[in-house]
Design a protein around this motif. Structure first.
Motif, short mmCIF file in Angstrom:
data_model
loop_
_atom_site.label_atom_id
_atom_site.label_comp_id
_atom_site.label_asym_id
_atom_site.label_seq_id
_atom_site.Cartn_x
_atom_site.Cartn_y
_atom_site.Cartn_z
N MET A 156 7.56 6.04 5.07
CA MET A 156 8.35 4.71 5.14
C MET A 156 8.24 4.21 5.41
N ASP A 157 9.28 2.97 4.51
CA ASP A 157 8.58 2.31 4.88
C ASP A 157 9.73 1.10 6.15
N GLU A 158 9.54 0.70 7.27
CA GLU A 158 10.01 0.08 7.77
C GLU A 158 11.69 0.74 8.71
N LEU B 182 0.44 -1.19 -0.79
CA LEU B 182 -0.03 0.06 0.07
C LEU B 182 0.50 1.36 0.46
N LEU B 183 2.19 1.09 0.62
CA LEU B 183 2.82 2.12 0.90
C LEU B 183 3.30 2.63 -0.51
N ARG B 184 4.10 1.41 -1.25
CA ARG B 184 4.90 1.45 -2.23
C ARG B 184 3.59 1.87 -3.62
N LEU B 185 2.60 2.03 -3.42
CA LEU B 185 1.44 2.61 -4.35
C LEU B 185 1.31 4.06 -4.41
N ILE C 122 6.11 13.04 -3.28
CA ILE C 122 5.75 12.37 -2.02
C ILE C 122 7.35 11.70 -1.98
N GLY C 123 7.58 11.63 -0.66
CA GLY C 123 9.05 11.21 -0.76
C GLY C 123 9.51 9.94 -0.12
N ILE D 202 3.83 6.01 7.86
CA ILE D 202 4.89 4.91 8.05
C ILE D 202 4.61 3.17 7.81
N VAL D 203 5.55 2.28 8.07
CA VAL D 203 5.34 1.12 7.38
C VAL D 203 5.79 0.40 8.83
#
Lengths: 252, 295
Positions: free
Chosen positions: A172-174, A48-51, A89-90, A202-203
């Motif tokens: 932020m992905d973990e 979802l985050l990467r979407l 969107i960074g 944030i994931v």
């Protein structure tokens, strides 16, 4: 209320080839809020985050249904350039991934692409590094390779690199899963600081972290959004039994 | 026999097998020097390497191999100039841009090119390229530097392309993702992140491609034209070192000056390829690919 919403998902489905990774997700993300996405591995939270910044475009054979509105525009509309979206969107990744370049050039990489001129670059680099509370540690070694920094410093460098693009949202992905507790604490403090100016999504695998730093928490399970509410509510009185089981460690 | 003695015996048997290639190499180098070095009793090292006249069968003979060295270097350099862009671009296309199906086809075709016997490529240069060059540029002969360089480039491309491709694949995915996430396009990512990160591997590829070209014999024997003189233009014929050895060894009387001189050319060639390999090795160690293994 609507004005405080920066991203809105309407009935989003996502497929890797034949297999569906996200099922009918509808949710909104508040402006200048920290939203945590939690759930067991494979629940679709990273997907979802990467979407949200179209990073999944880079994977062959993926397909999106539904719409994701960023400032009321569908970022999956055919006339949208993903490059533009990614500039606004960074993203910060799980593993610190500085380029094998100097510290300065790591930060300057993005702004140079957008044509920021050399004179403003120095200021921007300093400002970004100060924002990510790394400036004092690296101000004398800006021309050294970023690969010599510690893992925690590298991750703050990656945050500074994302901030140098002056994004609206930081994904932020973990971001702390590969870091030691002290570095993790620094990053968490930083997130607290950054939410004044940025929207942060944030994931995290770490539920205590979600409880500590986020305003809202969304719990995912096998591609479904199970529960989404104020963090305090999710961690004290969740509405759904499954959420409670997960946050109390009964599964996951 | 106890189990332990068996283990020890097995260990030494394998060691011996591994030793065979080292021993053979040692013997080759030894015989190369034994047959070649006596020439320097007849001509000084300086006159041999920098001498402009290669008339080994005259009386008195002239053993100056400078025109041969120049011939080798010029065809190798020109072949590199042709092969590097083609090989590296092909590698970038295969590893970063091509769709899966095209990638598979391209890779197998390039491997096929690597598998072509050099005599077939030489034949192609002689029968197809040479007459075309001769007609197009109105030359006395189509067997010249340009022709040899093009054919050598064909031989070096698979080496350069496949080693560069490995280097590009080895660039961590994280670098690419970081670049895309900052709003870089594919082209910007390739030029500014992927290529610099793969540079050591690509340099190694180039050096190995050059080593391949400088030692190649059949092609230069067939298409370089065979003139032992310093060329004045790229359409002149040359006689690279391997071609001299191959062409003349059959006629040189055993242990005559000519025979020794040809072996001495072999020594020079040996040092040149050794140099290319050492540089390739140095480059790949010195600029070891910087991975993401920093944690």
């Amino acid at each position: 209320m609507e004005t405080n919403i920066i991203i809105k998902l309407n009935n989003v489905n996502f497929y890797y080839g034949q297999s569906r990774a996200l099922t009918d997700i509808s949710m909104t993300f508040g402006k200048n809020k920290v939203t945590a996405l939690i759930g067991p591995s494979g629940c679709g939270k990273s997907t979802l985050l990467r979407l949200l910044n179209r990073m999944n475009d880079l994977i062959d054979g993926t397909r999106v249904e539904g719409e994701i509105l960023f400032e009321d525009k569908n970022i999956y509309a055919p006339d949208i350039d993903p490059v533009e979206i990614r500039r606004k969107i960074g993203m910060v990744f799980q593993k610190p991934n500085p380029f094998p370049k100097t510290i300065y050039n790591n930060i300057a990489y993005g702004p140079k692409l957008t044509g920021v001129n050399a004179g403003d670059l120095d200021t921007l680099v300093e400002q970004s590094l100060k924002q990510s509370v790394l400036w004092n540690e690296v101000k004398d070694i800006l021309n050294k390779s970023a690969m010599n920094l510690s893992g925690g410093q590298q991750q703050r460098l990656c945050i500074a690199r994302a901030l140098a693009m002056k994004p609206d949202i930081l994904l932020m992905d973990e971001p702390t899963s590969a870091l030691d507790p002290i570095s993790t604490a620094k990053i968490e403090d930083l997130i607290e600081e950054l939410k004044k100016d940025y929207t942060i999504i944030i994931v995290t695998h770490n539920m205590q972290q979600a409880a500590r730093i986020s305003d809202e928490t969304a719990f995912f399970y096998i591609g479904n959004l199970v529960e989404y509410n104020k963090t305090e509510k999710i961690f004290t009185k969740p509405d759904v039994k499954q959420t409670e089981d997960y946050i109390t460690g009964r599964f996951g | 026999m106890t189990r332990q003695t068996k283990e020890i015996i097995i260990k030494y048997i394998f060691f011996l097998f591994a030793l065979v290639s080292v021993i053979v190499l040692g013997l080759i180098v030894f015989s190369l020097f034994r047959e070649g070095l006596p020439i320097f009793g007849k001509v000084s090292v300086k006159d041999f390497i920098f001498g402009m006249e290669w008339y080994p069968t005259y009386d008195p003979p002239n053993f100056g191999i400078f025109p041969l060295i120049v011939g080798s270097l010029i065809v190798t350099l020109l072949a590199t100039v042709i092969a590097v862009p083609l090989g590296v671009m092909a590698a970038i296309y295969i590893s970063e841009i091509a769709p899966q199906a095209i990638k598979e086809i391209l890779k197998s075709v390039i491997e096929l090119l690597a598998g072509l016997p050099s005599v077939v490529l030489g034949f192609f240069g002689m029968v197809i390229v040479a007459p075309w060059l001769q007609d197009t540029f109105d030359l006395p002969t189509g067997l010249n530097i340009i022709n040899a360089s093009m054919i050598l480039a064909l031989m070096a491309i698979p080496t350069i392309s496949s080693i560069s491709e490995d280097a590009l694949y080895a660039v961590p995915r994280e670098f690419k993702e970081a670049s895309y996430a900052l709003g870089a396009t594919k082209f910007e990512t390739i030029v500014q992140v992927i290529l610099p990160a793969a540079m050591s591997g690509i340099s190694t590829a180039v050096m190995l491609g050059m080593a391949r070209a400088i030692g190649e014999t059949m092609v230069v024997l067939m298409v370089a034209g065979g003139a032992a003189a310093i060329p004045e233009s790229l359409f002149d014929s040359v006689r690279p070192m391997p071609a001299s050895i191959a062409a003349e060894m059959g006629e040189a009387p055993f242990r005559s000056g000519h025979y020794q001189a040809l072996f001495a050319i072999g020594i020079v060639l040996f040092f040149m390829t050794l140099f290319f390999n050492l540089v390739a090795d140095y480059v790949s160690h010195k600029f070891r690919q910087i991975g993401s293994g920093t944690l």
